[in-house]
Design a protein around this motif. Structure first.
Motif, PDB file in Angstrom:
ATOM      1  N   UNK A   1       0.846  -1.181   0.000  1.00  0.00           N
ATOM      2  CA  UNK A   1       0.000   0.000   0.000  1.00  0.00           C
ATOM      3  C   UNK A   1       0.889   1.242   0.000  1.00  0.00           C
ATOM      4  N   UNK A   2       0.546   2.208  -0.808  1.00  0.00           N
ATOM      5  CA  UNK A   2       1.323   3.431  -0.932  1.00  0.00           C
ATOM      6  C   UNK A   2       0.871   4.455   0.094  1.00  0.00           C
ATOM      7  N   UNK A   3       1.834   5.058   0.760  1.00  0.00           N
ATOM      8  CA  UNK A   3       1.545   6.122   1.709  1.00  0.00           C
ATOM      9  C   UNK A   3       1.127   7.361   0.923  1.00  0.00           C
ATOM     10  N   UNK A   4      -0.028   7.914   1.230  1.00  0.00           N
ATOM     11  CA  UNK A   4      -0.547   9.070   0.502  1.00  0.00           C
ATOM     12  C   UNK A   4       0.364  10.287   0.617  1.00  0.00           C
ATOM     13  N   UNK A   5       1.190  10.343   1.664  1.00  0.00           N
ATOM     14  CA  UNK A   5       2.075  11.481   1.863  1.00  0.00           C
ATOM     15  C   UNK A   5       3.449  11.281   1.238  1.00  0.00           C
ATOM     16  N   UNK A   6       3.697  10.103   0.702  1.00  0.00           N
ATOM     17  CA  UNK A   6       4.988   9.816   0.081  1.00  0.00           C
ATOM     18  C   UNK A   6       5.071  10.566  -1.248  1.00  0.00           C
ATOM     19  N   UNK A   7       6.115  11.388  -1.431  1.00  0.00           N
ATOM     20  CA  UNK A   7       6.238  12.116  -2.697  1.00  0.00           C
ATOM     21  C   UNK A   7       6.517  11.167  -3.859  1.00  0.00           C
ATOM     22  N   UNK A   8       6.003  11.518  -5.028  1.00  0.00           N
ATOM     23  CA  UNK A   8       6.201  10.699  -6.220  1.00  0.00           C
ATOM     24  C   UNK A   8       6.701  11.550  -7.376  1.00  0.00           C
ATOM     25  N   UNK A   9       7.334  10.898  -8.324  1.00  0.00           N
ATOM     26  CA  UNK A   9       7.860  11.555  -9.518  1.00  0.00           C
ATOM     27  C   UNK A   9       6.698  12.036 -10.389  1.00  0.00           C
ATOM     28  N   UNK A  10       6.803  13.258 -10.874  1.00  0.00           N
ATOM     29  CA  UNK A  10       5.754  13.838 -11.719  1.00  0.00           C
ATOM     30  C   UNK A  10       5.655  13.143 -13.074  1.00  0.00           C
ATOM     31  N   UNK A  11       6.708  12.452 -13.488  1.00  0.00           N
ATOM     32  CA  UNK A  11       6.686  11.801 -14.797  1.00  0.00           C
ATOM     33  C   UNK A  11       6.308  10.330 -14.744  1.00  0.00           C
ATOM     34  N   UNK A  12       6.877   9.591 -13.798  1.00  0.00           N
ATOM     35  CA  UNK A  12       6.641   8.143 -13.792  1.00  0.00           C
ATOM     36  C   UNK A  12       5.803   7.663 -12.610  1.00  0.00           C
ATOM     37  N   UNK A  13       5.593   8.516 -11.618  1.00  0.00           N
ATOM     38  CA  UNK A  13       4.784   8.134 -10.472  1.00  0.00           C
ATOM     39  C   UNK A  13       5.511   7.308  -9.428  1.00  0.00           C
ATOM     40  N   UNK A  14       6.788   7.046  -9.649  1.00  0.00           N
ATOM     41  CA  UNK A  14       7.579   6.274  -8.689  1.00  0.00           C
ATOM     42  C   UNK A  14       7.754   7.076  -7.406  1.00  0.00           C
ATOM     43  N   UNK A  15       7.681   6.398  -6.272  1.00  0.00           N
ATOM     44  CA  UNK A  15       7.928   7.078  -5.005  1.00  0.00           C
ATOM     45  C   UNK A  15       9.373   7.556  -4.976  1.00  0.00           C
ATOM     46  N   UNK A  16       9.577   8.753  -4.442  1.00  0.00           N
ATOM     47  CA  UNK A  16      10.924   9.304  -4.359  1.00  0.00           C
ATOM     48  C   UNK A  16      11.300   9.513  -2.897  1.00  0.00           C
ATOM     49  N   UNK A  17      12.589   9.573  -2.657  1.00  0.00           N
ATOM     50  CA  UNK A  17      13.080   9.755  -1.295  1.00  0.00           C
ATOM     51  C   UNK A  17      12.939  11.218  -0.875  1.00  0.00           C
ATOM     52  N   UNK A  18      13.073  11.446   0.411  1.00  0.00           N
ATOM     53  CA  UNK A  18      13.043  12.822   0.908  1.00  0.00           C
ATOM     54  C   UNK A  18      14.207  13.610   0.332  1.00  0.00           C
ATOM     55  N   UNK A  19      15.340  12.945   0.140  1.00  0.00           N
ATOM     56  CA  UNK A  19      16.512  13.607  -0.443  1.00  0.00           C
ATOM     57  C   UNK A  19      16.221  14.058  -1.878  1.00  0.00           C
ATOM     58  N   UNK A  20      15.591  13.194  -2.668  1.00  0.00           N
ATOM     59  CA  UNK A  20      15.226  13.558  -4.042  1.00  0.00           C
ATOM     60  C   UNK A  20      14.216  14.707  -4.035  1.00  0.00           C
ATOM     61  N   UNK A  21      13.253  14.627  -3.136  1.00  0.00           N
ATOM     62  CA  UNK A  21      12.245  15.689  -3.021  1.00  0.00           C
ATOM     63  C   UNK A  21      12.899  17.021  -2.684  1.00  0.00           C
ATOM     64  N   UNK A  22      13.753  17.017  -1.666  1.00  0.00           N
ATOM     65  CA  UNK A  22      14.418  18.248  -1.248  1.00  0.00           C
ATOM     66  C   UNK A  22      15.284  18.821  -2.363  1.00  0.00           C
ATOM     67  N   UNK A  23      15.954  17.942  -3.097  1.00  0.00           N
ATOM     68  CA  UNK A  23      16.788  18.386  -4.208  1.00  0.00           C
ATOM     69  C   UNK A  23      15.937  19.111  -5.252  1.00  0.00           C
TER      70      UNK A  23
END
Length: 59
Positions: A1-23
């Protein structure tokens, strides 16, 4: 199950890390959008990185 608050990539929808999000959020080239590390390469200032195999020059 995907956490609704987990950030995802705008292109592929893959969940991204907090580091990727912050970057993404601290770099104006992403215009406030979130991308996985693979798709972040498409925004590189280096043309060779933008046109890697699989990129096909489009988003």
């Amino acid at each position: 199950m995907t956490d609704q608050n987990q950030p995802t990539c705008a292109l592929c929808g893959q969940e991204i890390s907090e580091e990727e999000r912050d970057f993404c959020l601290t770099n104006p080239r992403f215009n406030g959008q979130l991308f996985c590390s693979e798709h972040q390469k498409r925004f590189s200032a280096c043309p060779a990185m933008r046109w890697q195999p699989g990129g096909r020059g489009s988003f």
